[in-house]
Design a protein around this motif. Structure first.
Motif, PDB file in Angstrom:
ATOM      1  N   GLU A  60       7.058   7.869  -5.311  1.00  0.00           N
ATOM      2  CA  GLU A  60       7.516   6.517  -5.629  1.00  0.00           C
ATOM      3  C   GLU A  60       6.638   5.436  -5.007  1.00  0.00           C
ATOM      4  N   LEU A  61       5.590   5.820  -4.314  1.00  0.00           N
ATOM      5  CA  LEU A  61       4.804   4.865  -3.534  1.00  0.00           C
ATOM      6  C   LEU A  61       4.124   3.803  -4.385  1.00  0.00           C
ATOM      7  N   SER A  62       3.721   4.162  -5.599  1.00  0.00           N
ATOM      8  CA  SER A  62       2.911   3.245  -6.406  1.00  0.00           C
ATOM      9  C   SER A  62       3.596   1.906  -6.645  1.00  0.00           C
ATOM     10  N   ARG A  63       4.920   1.904  -6.758  1.00  0.00           N
ATOM     11  CA  ARG A  63       5.626   0.644  -7.039  1.00  0.00           C
ATOM     12  C   ARG A  63       5.681  -0.290  -5.830  1.00  0.00           C
ATOM     13  N   TYR A  64       5.292   0.191  -4.652  1.00  0.00           N
ATOM     14  CA  TYR A  64       5.361  -0.633  -3.442  1.00  0.00           C
ATOM     15  C   TYR A  64       3.990  -1.025  -2.897  1.00  0.00           C
ATOM     16  N   ARG A  65       2.929  -0.674  -3.611  1.00  0.00           N
ATOM     17  CA  ARG A  65       1.587  -0.934  -3.084  1.00  0.00           C
ATOM     18  C   ARG A  65       1.213  -2.422  -3.114  1.00  0.00           C
ATOM     19  N   THR A  66       1.719  -3.176  -4.059  1.00  0.00           N
ATOM     20  CA  THR A  66       1.329  -4.583  -4.200  1.00  0.00           C
ATOM     21  C   THR A  66       2.382  -5.545  -3.677  1.00  0.00           C
ATOM     22  N   VAL A  67       3.437  -4.999  -3.060  1.00  0.00           N
ATOM     23  CA  VAL A  67       4.521  -5.835  -2.526  1.00  0.00           C
ATOM     24  C   VAL A  67       4.147  -6.294  -1.121  1.00  0.00           C
ATOM     25  N   THR A  68       4.484  -7.571  -0.792  1.00  0.00           N
ATOM     26  CA  THR A  68       4.293  -8.062   0.574  1.00  0.00           C
ATOM     27  C   THR A  68       5.651  -8.451   1.138  1.00  0.00           C
ATOM     28  N   ILE A  69       6.100  -7.683   2.126  1.00  0.00           N
ATOM     29  CA  ILE A  69       7.385  -7.943   2.775  1.00  0.00           C
ATOM     30  C   ILE A  69       7.178  -8.558   4.148  1.00  0.00           C
ATOM     31  N   PHE A  70       6.162  -8.091   4.858  1.00  0.00           N
ATOM     32  CA  PHE A  70       5.833  -8.595   6.188  1.00  0.00           C
ATOM     33  C   PHE A  70       4.460  -9.248   6.149  1.00  0.00           C
ATOM     34  N   PRO A  71       4.332 -10.436   6.731  1.00  0.00           N
ATOM     35  CA  PRO A  71       3.058 -11.163   6.652  1.00  0.00           C
ATOM     36  C   PRO A  71       1.893 -10.420   7.294  1.00  0.00           C
ATOM     37  N   ASP A  72       2.161  -9.485   8.216  1.00  0.00           N
ATOM     38  CA  ASP A  72       1.068  -8.756   8.860  1.00  0.00           C
ATOM     39  C   ASP A  72       0.828  -7.398   8.208  1.00  0.00           C
ATOM     40  N   VAL A  73       1.476  -7.166   7.040  1.00  0.00           N
ATOM     41  CA  VAL A  73       1.223  -5.939   6.290  1.00  0.00           C
ATOM     42  C   VAL A  73       0.888  -6.334   4.858  1.00  0.00           C
ATOM     43  N   LYS A  74      -0.357  -6.733   4.638  1.00  0.00           N
ATOM     44  CA  LYS A  74      -0.827  -7.132   3.316  1.00  0.00           C
ATOM     45  C   LYS A  74      -1.052  -5.887   2.451  1.00  0.00           C
ATOM     46  N   PRO A  75      -1.142  -6.066   1.128  1.00  0.00           N
ATOM     47  CA  PRO A  75      -1.398  -4.916   0.247  1.00  0.00           C
ATOM     48  C   PRO A  75      -2.669  -4.145   0.606  1.00  0.00           C
ATOM     49  N   SER A  76      -3.570  -4.794   1.300  1.00  0.00           N
ATOM     50  CA  SER A  76      -4.816  -4.126   1.687  1.00  0.00           C
ATOM     51  C   SER A  76      -4.630  -3.180   2.876  1.00  0.00           C
ATOM     52  N   HIS A  77      -3.515  -3.286   3.579  1.00  0.00           N
ATOM     53  CA  HIS A  77      -3.272  -2.429   4.743  1.00  0.00           C
ATOM     54  C   HIS A  77      -3.044  -0.987   4.277  1.00  0.00           C
ATOM     55  N   TRP A  78      -3.655  -0.032   4.979  1.00  0.00           N
ATOM     56  CA  TRP A  78      -3.563   1.373   4.540  1.00  0.00           C
ATOM     57  C   TRP A  78      -2.130   1.889   4.443  1.00  0.00           C
ATOM     58  N   ALA A  79      -1.212   1.352   5.251  1.00  0.00           N
ATOM     59  CA  ALA A  79       0.169   1.843   5.272  1.00  0.00           C
ATOM     60  C   ALA A  79       1.135   0.924   4.528  1.00  0.00           C
ATOM     61  N   ALA A  80       0.621  -0.030   3.763  1.00  0.00           N
ATOM     62  CA  ALA A  80       1.485  -1.018   3.121  1.00  0.00           C
ATOM     63  C   ALA A  80       2.550  -0.372   2.238  1.00  0.00           C
ATOM     64  N   ALA A  81       2.155   0.590   1.408  1.00  0.00           N
ATOM     65  CA  ALA A  81       3.114   1.210   0.488  1.00  0.00           C
ATOM     66  C   ALA A  81       4.224   1.925   1.251  1.00  0.00           C
ATOM     67  N   TYR A  82       3.872   2.607   2.363  1.00  0.00           N
ATOM     68  CA  TYR A  82       4.867   3.354   3.144  1.00  0.00           C
ATOM     69  C   TYR A  82       5.843   2.396   3.834  1.00  0.00           C
ATOM     70  N   ILE A  83       5.286   1.339   4.428  1.00  0.00           N
ATOM     71  CA  ILE A  83       6.129   0.382   5.148  1.00  0.00           C
ATOM     72  C   ILE A  83       7.051  -0.356   4.183  1.00  0.00           C
ATOM     73  N   ASN A  84       6.490  -0.807   3.057  1.00  0.00           N
ATOM     74  CA  ASN A  84       7.285  -1.537   2.077  1.00  0.00           C
ATOM     75  C   ASN A  84       8.390  -0.673   1.468  1.00  0.00           C
ATOM     76  N   MET A  85       8.062   0.573   1.196  1.00  0.00           N
ATOM     77  CA  MET A  85       9.053   1.471   0.621  1.00  0.00           C
ATOM     78  C   MET A  85      10.187   1.744   1.607  1.00  0.00           C
ATOM     79  N   ALA A  86       9.838   1.950   2.867  1.00  0.00           N
ATOM     80  CA  ALA A  86      10.850   2.207   3.891  1.00  0.00           C
ATOM     81  C   ALA A  86      11.756   1.004   4.085  1.00  0.00           C
TER      82      ALA A  86
END
Length: 743
Positions: free
Chosen positions: A86-112
């Motif tokens: 399910e990670l692909s749907r969370y790769r371009t989401v920005t929930i936290f200002p210090d976790v941009k889509p470019s961050h390697w863990a963005a999809a994991y953090i956003n999904m959690a």
């Protein structure tokens, strides 16, 4: 005041280290880590590695003491929920200002945070992915994954979460300091506990939320067609693509998680059993087993036994277990035998052959970089100096040990499969052996019809082959023979059974049946048997563990000939301090010149029936004795043997001991002895019911001692005998009272 609960997840972004790749493996390669010495941690790591939750570094290490950060733990949690698809749907989401889509863990953090609602950021609205994750924070996240919410817990954070986690078993084996940084080893233990822990709703464990679950014992791990497989007692399952087990979990009881969509195994979750103990078997009985150190273990008849990939009960299996077999006992928290795994801990997939005395070349690579392993040779702790040419070494990840075997089978090459150039199976002595991929090069030099010596692993797989003559690798296969005039079956001490035709006279059948023999073959479907006699000479010093001038091996195998064949006994069962050389029919040594196998005449008396002789001789009209006499032995109220024809001469009422031999459908007296007679033994000589001392020597008294009153001609109890008379006549054999008479 209640502190704000900060929850988060992190994971590992690491290069997979593919070590110790067995022959035939492609993408499914096994992985071991060189820096994990604790077995519990190693099992947790292996279970979570197969699930994809964590992995190691490119240099083959796991670095168990390294502290994790928030982003890393977040990734772990996502994989623990099997949420990677399910990670692909969370790769371009920005929930936290210090976790941009470019961050390697963005999809994991956003999904959690958004998809699973198990984390939140700090008061400043940021996530701070690079900060250290504490034990309290990690436990909070896993409790949320189990379905718990803040209102379910209450109290002060993180203490309230830590207390509740301890109650459900989530923090077992992990630091209770909630503010400490979480290490990689602790994370592995936490996630394994998570898989075992029931969800808040109860009834099911977290593992069951990931897919279908199958209960069973993991019998073996291998690869086929480049894909890893797990063979359970309930069936064989293919792992997810690219995964293969390193064997660490083999022999364990637990839960297999199967992906509902693909049907592939995600991982195996071992049960949290009390402990395990690997021993060398001396003897097995219906309700117990004894190891070569004399330790006895009670085993219920319905206890599960797993051997050669098959499941059975102890009541079914114990008669097939030979002395010298390596057995792993899995004990529950109370110390009782939960189940039995025959073998040193999983099937070998690769082996190293020793070519020089004292050499351990190849052992380190065999262990896949694991350190701190222990070397065992034929089930006994060994060192490099104990290695001999043509020894075979394998690695057991279950016990982190190198298992060395010197078992060699010499015989006629009968058959193979699929062909002699690439044999995966080979038949010698009527037994089909599995050929390891690494052995094909040497085995392929031979063809059916050749004489060949097979070099076997501890679990009786072929690790190599050499010429049967002109080498130092002559066959050493010995076992207990069951023979008739036309065929023979030999249960070898290494744990396998061989069969073939024989041509034996009636006297040869009587001489060989039930005895220890060396076996070989020179033709297809045929066996050659030689009874073992002689060997090392001298008296057996039981107390000091010596035979003559030689030390007894730690795993010495002792048989007694009770007249009807050989019975395995332990050293502790011999009641005499010394057994004279006249009572020793064979004694053989191991590689270190220690006495490894001993065959004794009966020294425990357990094979004899002791009682009163009923004897009838036949006479002609002139009073001359003719033919055989008839003899039976009465040994209790309503207990009398069958009547046998015999050439022995005894008197009615004599106290004798006889053994009964079964040959086909007939029985006969195998041997007859007179026990030693001790007259007028006073009641004051007894030390309770279990011992009596006469002339300074103490004799053991069995609970089932036959007692007879000559005056009343009745069978009585020991208590009744002592009440009737102030003294008794005792009949003893090998330090044990076998019969008692009063009156």
């Amino acid at each position: 005041m209640k502190r704000r609960i900060t929850t988060f997840l992190l994971a590992v972004c690491m290069t997979v280290s593919l070590l110790a790749v067995p022959a035939g493996a492609a993408s499914g390669a096994t992985v071991t880590f060189s820096d994990i010495g604790d077995r519990s941690t190693a099992m947790a790591v292996e279970s979570l590695r197969l699930l994809g939750v964590l992995d190691g570094y490119g240099d083959g290490t796991f670095r168990p003491g390294t502290v994790l950060n928030r982003a890393q733990f977040c990734k772990m949690a996502v994989y623990a929920m099997n949420g990677s698809s399910e990670l692909s749907r969370y790769r371009t989401v920005t929930i936290f200002p210090d976790v941009k889509p470019s961050h390697w863990a963005a999809a994991y953090i956003n999904m959690a945070a958004k998809g699973k609602d198990i984390i939140s950021g700090y008061a400043d609205g940021r996530f701070h992915p690079d900060r250290t994750v504490t034990v309290g924070q990690a436990v909070t996240i896993l409790m949320r994954m189990l379905g718990y919410k803040d209102e379910d817990i209450g109290g002060i954070w993180p203490d309230s979460y830590m207390a509740e986690a301890a109650t459900v078993g989530l923090t077992e084996g992990v630091s209770t300091n909630g503010s400490a940084g979480l290490t990689r080893a602790q994370a592995a233990r936490l996630f394994l506990n998570l898989l075992r822990t029931p969800t808040k709703e109860g009834g099911t464990t977290f593992a069951s939320t990931l897919g279908q679950t199958v209960q069973g014992v993991l019998l073996s791990s291998d690869t086929e067609g480049g894909e890893g497989r797990l063979r359970l007692s309930t069936g064989t399952y293919t792992l997810t693509e690219g995964k293969a087990s390193n064997g660490m979990l083999n022999g364990m009881k637990g839960t297999l998680i199967v992906d509902s969509k693909s049907g592939r195994a995600l991982t195996f979750v071992p049960e949290d059993l009390g402990s395990s103990k690997t021993v060398v078997l001396a003897s097995a009985k219906a309700t117990e087993m004894t190891d070569t150190s004399g330790n006895t273990y009670t085993v219920k008849s319905d206890t599960q036994v797993f051997q050669n990939g098959e499941a059975s009960s102890w009541g079914e299996a114990y008669t097939w277990l030979n002395a010298g077999t390596s057995v792993t006992l899995y004990l529950d928290a109370a110390g009782n035998v939960d189940y039995v795994f025959v073998g040193g801990g999983g099937n070998a997939t690769s082996a190293v052959i020793v070519y020089e005395k004292g050499s351990t070349a190849g052992f380190a690579s065999l262990a896949g970089g694991a350190t701190g392993y222990t070397i065992y040779k034929n089930g006994v702790r060994a060192s490099s100096g104990d290695m001999r040419k043509y020894d075979v070494a394998t690695y057991s990840a279950v016990t982190n040990s190198i298992r060395v075997s010197d078992t060699r089978i010499t015989g006629y090459y009968e058959d193979c499969s699929p062909n002699p150039s690439e044999p995966s199976k080979i038949t010698v002595l009527g037994h089909e052996f599995n050929v390891l991929p690494s052995a094909m090069q040497t085995v392929s030099k031979f063809r059916p019809g050749d004489q060949i010596t097979l070099l076997l692993t501890e679990d009786n797989q072929v690790a190599g082959a050499v010429e049967a003559t002109g080498t130092t690798a002559s066959g050493n296969a010995i076992g207990i023979a069951e023979v008739s005039s036309g065929s023979a079956t030999v249960n070898l001490l290494c744990g396998i059974q061989v069969k073939g035709s024989v041509k034996l006279s009636a006297s040869d059948v009587e001489r060989l049946n039930g005895q220890l023999v060396r076996v070989s073959s020179s033709k297809k479907d045929g066996l050659s048997l030689t009874r073992l006699t002689g060997g090392v000479s001298g008296d057996l010093d039981v107390e000091n563990g010596k035979l003559g001038s030689r030390e007894l091996a730690e795993n010495v195998i002792i048989f007694q000939n009770d007249g009807s064949g050989l019975t395995a006994i332990s050293l502790s069962q011999i009641t005499e301090a010394k057994v004279p050389s006249s009572q020793i029919t064979y004694a053989g040594t191991d590689w270190a010149d220690r006495v490894k196998v001993i065959v004794l005449n009966s020294v425990t008396g357990s094979g004899y029936i002791f009682g009163r002789a009923h004897y009838t001789a036949n006479y002609d009209e002139e009073g001359n004795r003719v033919g055989n006499a008839q003899l039976s032995v009465e040994y209790g109220e309503g207990k009398t043997t069958a009547t046998f024809e015999t050439g022995y001469v005894v008197r009615n009422g004599d106290i004798v001991g006889i053994t009964i031999v079964t040959a086909g459908n007939t029985q006969r007296i195998g041997s007859l002895i007179y026990p030693d007679e001790l007259r007028n033994v006073p009641n004051a000589a007894w030390s309770g019911k279990g011992a009596v001392t006469v002339n300074g020597r103490t004799y053991t008294v069995p609970a089932s001692l036959p007692c007879y009153n000559r005056e009343t001609r009745e069978w009585v109890t020991l208590t009744e005998a002592r009440a009737y008379a102030d003294s008794a006549t005792l009949y003893v054999h090998q330090g044990v009272v076998r019969f008692l008479e009063v009156g």
